[in-house]
Design an enzyme around this catalytic site. Structure first.
Site, PDB file in Angstrom:
ATOM      1  CB  CYS B 102      -0.899   0.074   1.240  1.00 58.47           C
ATOM      2  SG  CYS B 102      -1.883  -1.375   1.543  1.00 58.47           S
ATOM      3  CG  HIS B 122      -9.089  -5.382   2.942  1.00 60.22           C
ATOM      4  ND1 HIS B 122      -8.463  -6.563   2.641  1.00 60.22           N
ATOM      5  CD2 HIS B 122      -8.341  -4.416   2.348  1.00 60.22           C
ATOM      6  CE1 HIS B 122      -7.373  -6.322   1.929  1.00 60.22           C
ATOM      7  NE2 HIS B 122      -7.275  -5.033   1.735  1.00 60.22           N
ATOM      8  CD  GLU B 150     -26.953  16.046  10.960  1.00 59.62           C
ATOM      9  OE1 GLU B 150     -27.821  16.391  10.120  1.00 59.62           O
ATOM     10  OE2 GLU B 150     -26.311  16.850  11.643  1.00 59.62           O
ATOM     11  CG  HIS B 207      -8.851  -3.829  -2.689  1.00 61.02           C
ATOM     12  ND1 HIS B 207      -7.683  -3.790  -3.404  1.00 61.02           N
ATOM     13  CD2 HIS B 207      -8.470  -3.658  -1.403  1.00 61.02           C
ATOM     14  CE1 HIS B 207      -6.644  -3.634  -2.595  1.00 61.02           C
ATOM     15  NE2 HIS B 207      -7.095  -3.555  -1.382  1.00 61.02           N
TER      16      HIS B 207
END
Lengths: 255, 255, 255, 255
Positions: B102, B122, B150, B207
């Site tokens: 990542c 995830h 809201e 994903h």
């Protein structure tokens, strides 16, 4: 080799190290209880270190287990299969409990898959997936299949294989029928292991799932990923979404 | 500037302050684990302080992470884009883990949006929302839209803009397609950031979601609000309720 | 035998042992609160040790209960039924609470089933199961039935019987109608106990469930297993899956 | 009466007593966060003791709140309405936060209903109930009604009335429309209080719910019971079960 005394046997489950199997099984089971995996004494967890197998006993409240509740079994990995089975002895037994009926199933993972840890859950998502498959009719109800979900990458390719499944790979988990006596599942579990040599898990219809891995880390994270996929699959079914898709799009545009 | 020794590098992740990023990432990830956001080593969290980026490693059990597991990367924010990328070095690496796939996606949030924190989940609700959108067909499946709830007021109007979205504003979260290798998502994530210059989040089909904010507080609370809206949207779909409504009633009477 | 003073009475609920009923009831109720069984002061738990019955009071927040909140009642198990009822006295009462309206229902489990523990939950799954049965019409709405689910093995065969239900056995839990005043349920609960001499639980329509067992361990694990089955049954209904099946397959092949 | 110094003001929120409002609001909000009631800084909680009102600030992560984050406001209950409003002053303000937009709504419960505690949640079940009512069309969408559920007995009959609702009573919670600015809800909330003089709660469409009670115990347990009923109502809708029923059966036989 039986320990010479109760004191020697208790030493097998006594350690200050939180990573010692006799400490780890209770802490894992307490966590699994909060996830709904081991409700009402169902399910369990076993760890193997070399020749020694550590086992939760039968009928214990999983979130209250202590290191003193743990069985220790010697695998006796020498000799042929029959010899081994006959020689297997409990090196340590807790005073108040009986061995778990899951024991032969855990041993199948240890001896046939060289697993270091095996987890058995009664997760409702696992049970619901097997029930949904049952409605597919004979021939289509023996394996759970899902693809194109990122979490599939949480699974190894198989014993002695390198790396994990890819996003587009189809994860296949075989389903065996439940038996009245849990130990009778063993032969069917072993047959499923042979039929699916790369699987790390076997579903048991209307019962739950067995998941194993090379070590505690792998068994636990694969069990988590699988439970995630089972829950997702049930929600997908409620929303009319198929488990298998042809989607192979990469990137922002499909034109 | 590489640290002169392992001791110097470890000092980057050692602090008594619970708000230090190396302490905060593990405590945040433990919390996210209980929310089902980082199941089975999936997902993650990164914090930037000035030029330093703190990152969870790949493949770690998120609820068990420690400060010693944290990577520290220098952004090297001087020079042109190519120079910067080449100069980026890990000032500190944990002994047993690999960098997270990542990482380039977190960096996109830090460099292109000046974010101070980026969270990747995830969450099953995020995945289900992308699956539901997929059934809408091409052209309608690239953005999640919801209004007149809201909780939408939990989102900022956009980078360098003052204030938050209003109740009647439509929250729009772009959806990108998943790729087999997570780092390959980077170009599509960046393209979505350009196409939606005010968004603080990007969904990844099948994903999960990336959410960022100016600081940890904003990234976390927007991620919570978004997950709330994703779960609400899935429940609305089950009950046949539309995500977008024309309702503009104010007050007790619509006469 | 009434205690000679408040000090003597308080001694009945004062112990360092976490397994003492006055300590165990608060810790169990705190756990039940997290499961949604005793929301908003609903539900409760009582333990019997010999002639002494330990009871949670009425209207207490179950996750905040303390040992000082506990009532102690003497069962006075000698004499005929009327005598016994007249002689029953509170040996210890907390200063700020009233006795629970559930008391006569707990006593029914203790006196008629020799139970050591009785749990009453307002679990939504229990309520939903009774609502779903109600739609079956008269004659079919008085008993919850499920079979061929592994978790059924968590139930004993019945008082004075050896062993647990088998996988293929049908678990039957009678349903009684709710009454405006909880103590008025007693006669119907007792009638259900007579009609179903082997049951360890009675559902109360639109209200919840009473579950008992020989001891705390058995009552709690049966209550967990039952709640698991109620939740599973509700999910099965959403997915169009029947609660009773003819499946008797054993092994991997049905050919 | 303004405190003479910051030290004096801080004394208003400093106490060793866990039941002091400045300690209780953070511990309650942390609990509410785990229930999904105050996700992403939404929702809140306020306690009144005599003339003093303790308030959580705006924009704080509810599970991380501290006693030092608490506002203290004087109600100035003497004089006419306008005078009172003008005289109301913050006796203590936290250094880093702004007052909550919910403040005038909490004050409405304190001044018009003599409440000792008011809780505001963004519970998804509350929001879904208002969305489901919206589909009923004008005239039928302004009040949530449910009867014949035991948990209804968790509600008081109304201010200055003795006792709680009965099992067969219909619980009615008025619904007001949401406004772009939360403080603008005040007049509609007050109108709903007048139209439903016995209610302890008001739903806000697409937003959440306000629940109050004479003290913390009553506000919290009624809020729990209400959230239980909202969740049950959503599940009932999924299963095709009506919220209002004519069932008045008592006892085991309806013949």
């Amino acid at each position: 080799m039986a320990p010479s005394s109760r004191t020697d046997a208790d030493a097998l489950v006594t350690s200050d190290n939180p990573e010692h199997p006799a400490n780890l099984i209770p802490s894992l089971c307490a966590k699994f209880w909060t996830l709904g995996w081991v409700t009402g004494t169902g399910g369990g967890c076993s760890i193997r270190e070399g020749d020694l197998v550590y086992l939760a006993p039968s009928g214990v409240q999983k979130e209250l287990m202590r290191h003193t509740d743990i069985y220790v079994l010697s695998l006796c990995a020498q000799g042929d299969a029959l010899q081994k089975q006959q020689q297997r002895t409990y090196l340590r037994a807790p005073p108040c409990y009986k061995p778990s009926q899951c024991t032969p199933l855990f041993l199948a993972a240890f001896t046939r898959r060289e697993a270091g840890c095996c987890i058995h859950t009664h997760s409702q998502w696992a049970v619901l997936v097997t029930l949904l498959l049952e409605t597919q009719g004979p021939g289509r109800d023996k394996v759970f299949e899902i693809n194109n979900i990122e979490q599939i990458k949480g699974f190894g390719r198989g014993m002695h294989k390198i790396g994990n499944l890819g996003y587009h790979d189809t994860l296949r988990i075989p389903v065996i029928e439940n038996t009245p006596h849990e130990e009778d599942l063993t032969e069917y579990l072993e047959a499923a292991m042979e039929a699916y040599p790369d699987t790390y898990a076997v579903l048991v219809r209307r019962h739950g799932v067995y998941v194993w891995g090379d070590n505690v880390h792998k068994a636990k994270t694969m069990c988590e990923s699988l439970d995630y996929l089972f829950q997702l699959a049930v929600e997908m079914k409620k929303l009319g979404l198929p488990w298998i898709s042809e989607v192979t799009r990469i990137g922002p545009d499909r034109a």
